[in-house]
Design a protein around this motif. Structure first.
Motif, mmCIF file in Angstrom:
data_model
loop_
_atom_site.group_PDB
_atom_site.id
_atom_site.type_symbol
_atom_site.label_atom_id
_atom_site.label_comp_id
_atom_site.label_asym_id
_atom_site.label_seq_id
_atom_site.Cartn_x
_atom_site.Cartn_y
_atom_site.Cartn_z
ATOM 1 N N CYS A 84 0.843 -1.179 0.000
ATOM 2 C CA CYS A 84 0.000 0.000 0.000
ATOM 3 C C CYS A 84 0.884 1.236 0.000
ATOM 4 C CB CYS A 84 -0.907 0.029 1.211
ATOM 5 S SG CYS A 84 -0.094 0.646 2.683
ATOM 6 N N ARG A 139 -4.803 1.239 0.021
ATOM 7 C CA ARG A 139 -4.757 0.047 0.894
ATOM 8 C C ARG A 139 -4.573 -1.232 0.090
ATOM 9 N NH1 ARG A 139 -9.403 -3.176 3.960
ATOM 10 N NH2 ARG A 139 -8.146 -4.108 5.595
ATOM 11 N N TRP A 140 -3.756 -2.111 0.603
ATOM 12 C CA TRP A 140 -3.700 -3.490 0.137
ATOM 13 C C TRP A 140 -3.954 -4.314 1.383
ATOM 14 C CZ3 TRP A 140 -3.826 -4.889 -4.786
ATOM 15 C CH2 TRP A 140 -3.764 -6.265 -5.051
ATOM 16 N N THR A 144 -4.512 -6.561 4.552
ATOM 17 C CA THR A 144 -3.945 -7.767 5.173
ATOM 18 C C THR A 144 -4.876 -8.282 6.264
ATOM 19 O OG1 THR A 144 -2.740 -6.542 6.888
ATOM 20 C CG2 THR A 144 -1.587 -6.942 4.799
ATOM 21 N N HIS A 164 -8.670 2.919 4.915
ATOM 22 C CA HIS A 164 -8.060 3.946 5.765
ATOM 23 C C HIS A 164 -8.418 5.318 5.202
ATOM 24 C CE1 HIS A 164 -4.592 1.035 7.097
ATOM 25 N NE2 HIS A 164 -5.646 0.350 6.673
ATOM 26 N N GLY A 214 1.491 -1.654 6.453
ATOM 27 C CA GLY A 214 2.145 -2.742 7.176
ATOM 28 C C GLY A 214 1.173 -3.542 8.013
ATOM 29 N N ASP A 217 -6.327 -4.393 11.591
ATOM 30 C CA ASP A 217 -5.351 -4.194 12.654
ATOM 31 C C ASP A 217 -5.116 -2.704 12.907
ATOM 32 O OD1 ASP A 217 -4.352 -4.169 10.024
ATOM 33 O OD2 ASP A 217 -2.305 -4.596 10.655
HETATM 34 N N1 GLU Z 1 -2.761 -4.055 7.694
HETATM 35 C C1 GLU Z 1 -3.481 -2.910 7.239
HETATM 36 C C2 GLU Z 1 -4.861 -3.269 6.707
HETATM 37 O O1 GLU Z 1 -5.110 -4.406 6.393
HETATM 38 C C3 GLU Z 1 -2.702 -2.103 6.219
HETATM 39 C C4 GLU Z 1 -2.511 -2.875 4.933
HETATM 40 C C5 GLU Z 1 -1.689 -2.064 3.949
HETATM 41 O O2 GLU Z 1 -0.463 -1.959 4.142
HETATM 42 O O3 GLU Z 1 -2.325 -1.560 3.008
HETATM 43 O O4 GLU Z 1 -5.686 -2.386 6.628
#
Ligand code: GLU
Length: 201
Positions: free
Chosen positions: A10, A82-83, A85, A95, A110, A134
């Motif tokens: 992301c 966003r990617w 997780t 986000h 992350g 998370d």
């Molecule tokens: N772990 C976070 C989520 O799943 C951030 C994933 C990301 O790095 O986009 O929202």
């Protein structure tokens, strides 16, 4: 919105500075990050309140959303591609994430490894969680430290000390014209020009 390759990341961006429209700056920054792959996008700006716009969709959908007829202005802002997780791609899980009182907004790249135990602790002191990510624990943790009468900067620091995992994080606060950032095992670049500002400490 497909991305060919075996490496998905992301992106986060923050902007502080009074002279330039933060929304356009954030959208431009996000457009430079989309090559990394993403499932959702979002941004937030701060003035006397925090305003968040986010979409489980491509960047064009976010651009259309910020053109809706309400004023989206501020002197600081953050943006995210966003990617996912933790938690499926959705408008809610996109986000930025905020605390219960919408005083702080956070974008994160992350994984927060100890989010579950932090969430359990915060639930026991009346924080309510509505998302599956998370990341949502971070603004709540910062907000929790506000209650100890810490300044935003110290609350941010205290919260970061409790995080385990890998992260680049950017946060904005209501009534503050600055972006707070931190990183661990993720890259983060700070830049300064005539329309922006970095205050190091
Ligand atoms: N772990 C976070 C989520 O799943 C951030 C994933 C990301 O790095 O986009 O929202």
């Amino acid at each position: 919105m497909t991305f060919e390759g075996d490496y998905f990341m992301c992106g986060i961006i923050g902007y502080a500075g009074g002279d330039v429209d933060p929304v356009q700056t954030l959208l431009t920054g996000l457009s430079k990050l989309v090559y990394r792959g993403y499932d959702s996008t979002g941004l937030a700006v701060a003035n006397s309140n925090i305003h968040v716009v986010k979409r489980e969709d491509d960047l064009d959908a976010l651009k259309r959303a910020v053109e809706e007829p309400f004023e989206l202005t501020g002197t600081a802002g953050i943006g995210h591609t966003r990617w996912s997780t933790h938690g499926k791609p959705s408008d809610d899980n996109a986000h930025p994430h905020t605390d219960c009182k919408d005083r702080v907004a956070v974008v994160h790249n992350g994984i927060i490894e100890n989010y579950q135990s932090l969430r359990d602790e915060l639930r026991s002191v009346d924080h309510e969680f509505e998302r599956e990510t998370d990341t949502e624990v971070v603004p709540h943790l910062i907000s929790h430290h506000f209650k100890e009468n810490l300044s935003p900067k110290l609350a941010f620091r205290r919260a970061v000390e409790e995080l385990e995992g890998s992260y680049a994080i950017a946060a904005i606060f209501e009534d503050r014209d600055e972006v707070m950032v931190t990183r661990r095992d993720s890259s983060l670049v700070l830049g300064v020009d005539d329309g922006g500002d970095v205050r190091g400490e």
